[in-house]
Design an enzyme around this catalytic site. Structure first.
Site, PDB file in Angstrom:
ATOM      1  N   LYS A 270       3.282   1.685   2.585  1.00  0.00           N
ATOM      2  CA  LYS A 270       3.762   1.845   4.041  1.00  0.00           C
ATOM      3  C   LYS A 270       5.098   2.364   4.210  1.00  0.00           C
ATOM      4  O   LYS A 270       5.466   3.195   4.954  1.00  0.00           O
ATOM      5  CB  LYS A 270       3.619   0.519   4.601  1.00  0.00           C
ATOM      6  CG  LYS A 270       2.263  -0.296   4.907  1.00  0.00           C
ATOM      7  CD  LYS A 270       2.382  -1.464   5.616  1.00  0.00           C
ATOM      8  CE  LYS A 270       2.793  -2.465   4.760  1.00  0.00           C
ATOM      9  NZ  LYS A 270       2.211  -2.718   3.725  1.00  0.00           N
TER      10      LYS A 270
ATOM     11  N   GLU B 176       0.727  -1.081  -0.083  1.00  0.00           N
ATOM     12  CA  GLU B 176       0.002   0.065  -0.004  1.00  0.00           C
ATOM     13  C   GLU B 176       0.932   1.321   0.016  1.00  0.00           C
ATOM     14  O   GLU B 176       0.296   2.439  -0.147  1.00  0.00           O
ATOM     15  CB  GLU B 176      -0.981   0.017   1.325  1.00  0.00           C
ATOM     16  CG  GLU B 176      -2.013  -1.060   1.362  1.00  0.00           C
ATOM     17  CD  GLU B 176      -1.439  -2.158   1.939  1.00  0.00           C
ATOM     18  OE1 GLU B 176      -0.067  -2.386   2.391  1.00  0.00           O
ATOM     19  OE2 GLU B 176      -2.168  -3.158   2.452  1.00  0.00           O
TER      20      GLU B 176
ATOM     21  N   GLN C 245       3.136  -6.615   5.060  1.00  0.00           N
ATOM     22  CA  GLN C 245       2.061  -7.167   4.301  1.00  0.00           C
ATOM     23  C   GLN C 245       0.925  -6.084   4.567  1.00  0.00           C
ATOM     24  O   GLN C 245       0.972  -5.188   4.736  1.00  0.00           O
ATOM     25  CB  GLN C 245       1.922  -8.637   4.477  1.00  0.00           C
ATOM     26  CG  GLN C 245       2.976  -9.543   4.047  1.00  0.00           C
ATOM     27  CD  GLN C 245       4.090  -9.737   4.937  1.00  0.00           C
ATOM     28  OE1 GLN C 245       4.221  -9.679   5.995  1.00  0.00           O
ATOM     29  NE2 GLN C 245       5.427  -9.457   4.325  1.00  0.00           N
TER      30      GLN C 245
ATOM     31  N   LYS D 140      -1.124   7.216  -3.738  1.00  0.00           N
ATOM     32  CA  LYS D 140      -1.113   6.870  -5.019  1.00  0.00           C
ATOM     33  C   LYS D 140      -2.299   7.533  -5.620  1.00  0.00           C
ATOM     34  O   LYS D 140      -2.761   6.785  -6.758  1.00  0.00           O
ATOM     35  CB  LYS D 140      -0.850   5.457  -5.510  1.00  0.00           C
ATOM     36  CG  LYS D 140       0.460   5.129  -5.263  1.00  0.00           C
ATOM     37  CD  LYS D 140       0.799   3.719  -5.778  1.00  0.00           C
ATOM     38  CE  LYS D 140       2.254   3.459  -5.990  1.00  0.00           C
ATOM     39  NZ  LYS D 140       2.532   2.286  -6.871  1.00  0.00           N
ATOM     40  N   LEU D 141      -2.840   8.674  -5.204  1.00  0.00           N
ATOM     41  CA  LEU D 141      -3.947   9.220  -5.793  1.00  0.00           C
ATOM     42  C   LEU D 141      -3.941   9.755  -7.351  1.00  0.00           C
ATOM     43  O   LEU D 141      -4.704   9.541  -8.299  1.00  0.00           O
ATOM     44  CB  LEU D 141      -4.424  10.348  -4.781  1.00  0.00           C
ATOM     45  CG  LEU D 141      -6.116  10.846  -5.368  1.00  0.00           C
ATOM     46  CD1 LEU D 141      -7.078   9.935  -5.328  1.00  0.00           C
ATOM     47  CD2 LEU D 141      -6.381  12.119  -4.457  1.00  0.00           C
TER      48      LEU D 141
ATOM     49  N   ALA E 112       8.744  -9.041   2.626  1.00  0.00           N
ATOM     50  CA  ALA E 112       8.296  -7.609   2.620  1.00  0.00           C
ATOM     51  C   ALA E 112       9.275  -6.795   1.691  1.00  0.00           C
ATOM     52  O   ALA E 112      10.274  -7.307   1.315  1.00  0.00           O
ATOM     53  CB  ALA E 112       8.092  -6.898   3.835  1.00  0.00           C
ATOM     54  N   GLY E 113       8.861  -5.598   1.367  1.00  0.00           N
ATOM     55  CA  GLY E 113       9.946  -4.835   0.477  1.00  0.00           C
ATOM     56  C   GLY E 113       9.313  -3.476   0.218  1.00  0.00           C
ATOM     57  O   GLY E 113       8.429  -3.321   0.181  1.00  0.00           O
ATOM     58  N   HIS E 114      10.528  -2.666   0.635  1.00  0.00           N
ATOM     59  CA  HIS E 114      10.027  -1.249   0.576  1.00  0.00           C
ATOM     60  C   HIS E 114      11.444  -0.470   0.054  1.00  0.00           C
ATOM     61  O   HIS E 114      12.503  -0.920   0.323  1.00  0.00           O
ATOM     62  CB  HIS E 114       9.438  -0.566   1.683  1.00  0.00           C
ATOM     63  CG  HIS E 114      10.278  -0.776   3.079  1.00  0.00           C
ATOM     64  ND1 HIS E 114       9.885  -1.810   3.989  1.00  0.00           N
ATOM     65  CD2 HIS E 114      11.540  -0.567   3.516  1.00  0.00           C
ATOM     66  CE1 HIS E 114      10.611  -1.810   4.905  1.00  0.00           C
ATOM     67  NE2 HIS E 114      11.703  -1.084   4.769  1.00  0.00           N
TER      68      HIS E 114
HETATM   69  P1  IMP Z   1       4.478 -15.541   1.744  1.00  0.00           P
HETATM   70  O1  IMP Z   1       4.543 -14.488   2.788  1.00  0.00           O
HETATM   71  O2  IMP Z   1       5.578 -15.531   0.989  1.00  0.00           O
HETATM   72  O3  IMP Z   1       4.298 -16.878   2.316  1.00  0.00           O
HETATM   73  O4  IMP Z   1       3.214 -15.188   0.769  1.00  0.00           O
HETATM   74  C1  IMP Z   1       2.003 -15.664   0.865  1.00  0.00           C
HETATM   75  C2  IMP Z   1       1.012 -14.493   0.339  1.00  0.00           C
HETATM   76  O5  IMP Z   1       1.407 -13.286   0.789  1.00  0.00           O
HETATM   77  C3  IMP Z   1       1.432 -14.429  -1.190  1.00  0.00           C
HETATM   78  O6  IMP Z   1       0.321 -14.231  -2.039  1.00  0.00           O
HETATM   79  C4  IMP Z   1       2.345 -13.366  -1.479  1.00  0.00           C
HETATM   80  O7  IMP Z   1       2.349 -12.761  -2.790  1.00  0.00           O
HETATM   81  C5  IMP Z   1       1.873 -12.356  -0.456  1.00  0.00           C
HETATM   82  N1  IMP Z   1       2.765 -11.432   0.205  1.00  0.00           N
HETATM   83  C6  IMP Z   1       3.599 -11.602   0.938  1.00  0.00           C
HETATM   84  N2  IMP Z   1       4.470 -10.686   1.268  1.00  0.00           N
HETATM   85  C7  IMP Z   1       3.940  -9.504   0.628  1.00  0.00           C
HETATM   86  C8  IMP Z   1       4.054  -8.297   0.513  1.00  0.00           C
HETATM   87  O8  IMP Z   1       5.153  -7.653   1.417  1.00  0.00           O
HETATM   88  N3  IMP Z   1       3.315  -7.675  -0.391  1.00  0.00           N
HETATM   89  C9  IMP Z   1       2.222  -8.044  -1.035  1.00  0.00           C
HETATM   90  N4  IMP Z   1       2.062  -9.283  -1.005  1.00  0.00           N
HETATM   91  C10 IMP Z   1       2.940  -9.977  -0.063  1.00  0.00           C
END
Ligand code: IMP
Length: 424
Positions: free
Chosen positions: A20, A18, A225, A332-333, A43-45
């Site tokens: 974050k 989103e 997430q 992201k409007l 996660a990734g940011h």
């Molecule tokens: P896992 O967390 O790798 O086990 O993935 C489980 C589900 O969560 C999958 O649909 C992933 O695409 C989703 N997911 C995990 N981490 C992220 C995130 O940071 N952003 C969006 N989706 C996530």
């Protein structure tokens, strides 16, 4: 963002991604502690700092600013990834990090198991990030996990590996048909070295967080997430294995329920999802492609194209129930610029009845038909500094969401840069 209260929870209110990172980064400047309480390097940011773009997966985003960063007990930690991230940051800034002794460690066999599970599921796969998250949390629940306190103690690490590895190897080879080329000795050698490197970060995150709050310091809890990927309250089984909802803070850090006084829900002006699972407002046509391109909706961690759809109010009302939001940051409007009409799903039709919230039952979610309200399009340049400077149609779009959810939208993001953030 007005008066800053000491304990702020930043929580994703859709399916993750989103934005974050941008809001945490924004707040991190004023925070004393930035704390992660769940998830791992799934996660990734992206943070732009010191003239460089950093892509973090595990470290709290405050790290680049030299803030005290905490990795709490509820996180699953891949030490290979953490060591690399530390190296990257420390080229620019000394990192002030604490890792809780109870934090579980992602081991190489967890990654193998994650990918093997997905391969077996074939077309019904979850679409995980392949980072070993699920198997690591499963071992924690099974009481077969290796914790940070074990990683940094050679004797215990050797004992635990001796107990766990032969079973994992057998399971992977015999049940999943995956060849395990790495040995117990290889893993011990590499991981005891990683343990030595990371040992200096050991500390009790529950004690530090609690004391800091008592001293009226500002603590930022950064979730990874999103709400609808929560292991209990998301679209199970298409979820992650941890608890991204605000409640995850209490069990992920070891903190009393009365401690949090501000819960900021981060949501995009539309919806995205990565991986499989229900998505009632999904756009699978050219318009979806257009929003994906305009919003650069490709995963930070896996590079996968994100699924895209209209804003979904039943999803957000449900997020409010799970998190107790005190305000929203709408992200992201600007991405919706040039699209007309823009639609918002205001409720669902389910078996001839109108419903306002997201059902718990997966079959029911799949049968939900979104009921839309249309809005006129607008164009945002990203240079607008106040809410009043936004096109009237964009203001109406935001005000409608706010009035439906009855939660103030105090922040509107209209671009990736820090300055492209409107406070109300
Ligand atoms: P896992 O967390 O790798 O086990 O993935 C489980 C589900 O969560 C999958 O649909 C992933 O695409 C989703 N997911 C995990 N981490 C992220 C995130 O940071 N952003 C969006 N989706 C996530």
């Amino acid at each position: 963002m007005g008066f800053i209260l000491p304990a702020i929870s930043i929580v994703g209110i859709q399916f993750g991604d989103e934005g974050k990172g941008k809001i945490t980064d924004f707040f991190a400047e004023k925070a004393d502690l930035v704390v992660r309480y769940q998830g791992g390097n799934n996660a990734g940011h992206t943070v732009v700092a010191h003239g460089k773009t950093f892509k973090f997966h595990l470290l709290p985003s405050g790290g680049v600013w030299g803030k005290k960063c905490l990795i709490g007990a509820g996180v699953v930690l891949d030490p290979r990834v953490l060591a690399k991230e530390i190296e990257e940051i420390e080229k620019f800034k000394k990192l002030d990090l604490m890792i809780d002794p109870r934090t579980h460690i992602i081991m190489p066999y967890h990654n193998l198991q994650d990918n093997a599970n997905e391969a077996i599921l074939g077309g019904g796969k979850i679409g995980t990030t392949g980072r070993g998250i699920g198997p690591c949390y499963a071992d924690k629940a099974l009481r077969k996990g290796i914790r940070f306190e074990d990683l940094i103690d050679e004797k215990i690490l050797a004992e635990k590996l001796k107990q766990v590895f032969p079973i994992k190897k057998k399971m992977l080879e015999l049940a999943y048909g995956v060849q395990v080329s790495t040995t117990e000795e290889d893993i011990f050698k590499e991981y005891s070295e990683l343990g030595k490197k990371l040992k200096k970060y050991l500390g009790d995150c529950s004690i530090l967080t609690s004391n800091s709050l008592n001293e009226k310091k500002t603590v930022l809890f950064e979730s990874a997430q999103g709400t609808h990927l929560d292991n209990d309250f998301g679209t199970y089984p298409y979820v992650t294995s941890s608890h991204p909802i605000a409640g995850g803070i209490f069990t992920g850090i070891g903190l009393g329920l009365t401690k949090i006084n501000k819960v900021i829900g981060i949501g995009k002006a539309y919806t995205t999802r990565v991986g499989s699972g229900p998505f009632p407002t999904e756009l699978t046509d050219a318009l979806g492609d257009k929003i994906r391109q305009q919003g650069n909706e490709f995963g930070t961690t896996t590079g996968r194209p994100r699924r895209v759809g209209w804003l979904d109010l039943p999803l957000l009302r449900t997020s409010h129930r799970f998190n107790g939001l005190t305000e929203i940051a709408l992200m992201k409007l600007d991405v919706l610029s040039g699209i007309t009409p823009i639609k918002i799903c205001i409720e669902y039709e389910l078996n001839g009845t109108r419903i306002l919230e997201f059902p718990a039952n997966l079959n029911e979610i799949e049968q939900c038909k979104p009921v839309y309200k249309e809005f006129s399009g607008f164009s945002i340049s990203g240079k607008e500094k106040t809410f009043k400077e936004l096109p009237k149609e964009a203001q109406e779009y935001v005000q409608f969401i706010e009035s439906e959810l009855k939660i103030p939208i105090k922040t509107v993001s209209i671009g990736a840069g820090r300055e492209e953030t409107i406070q109300r």
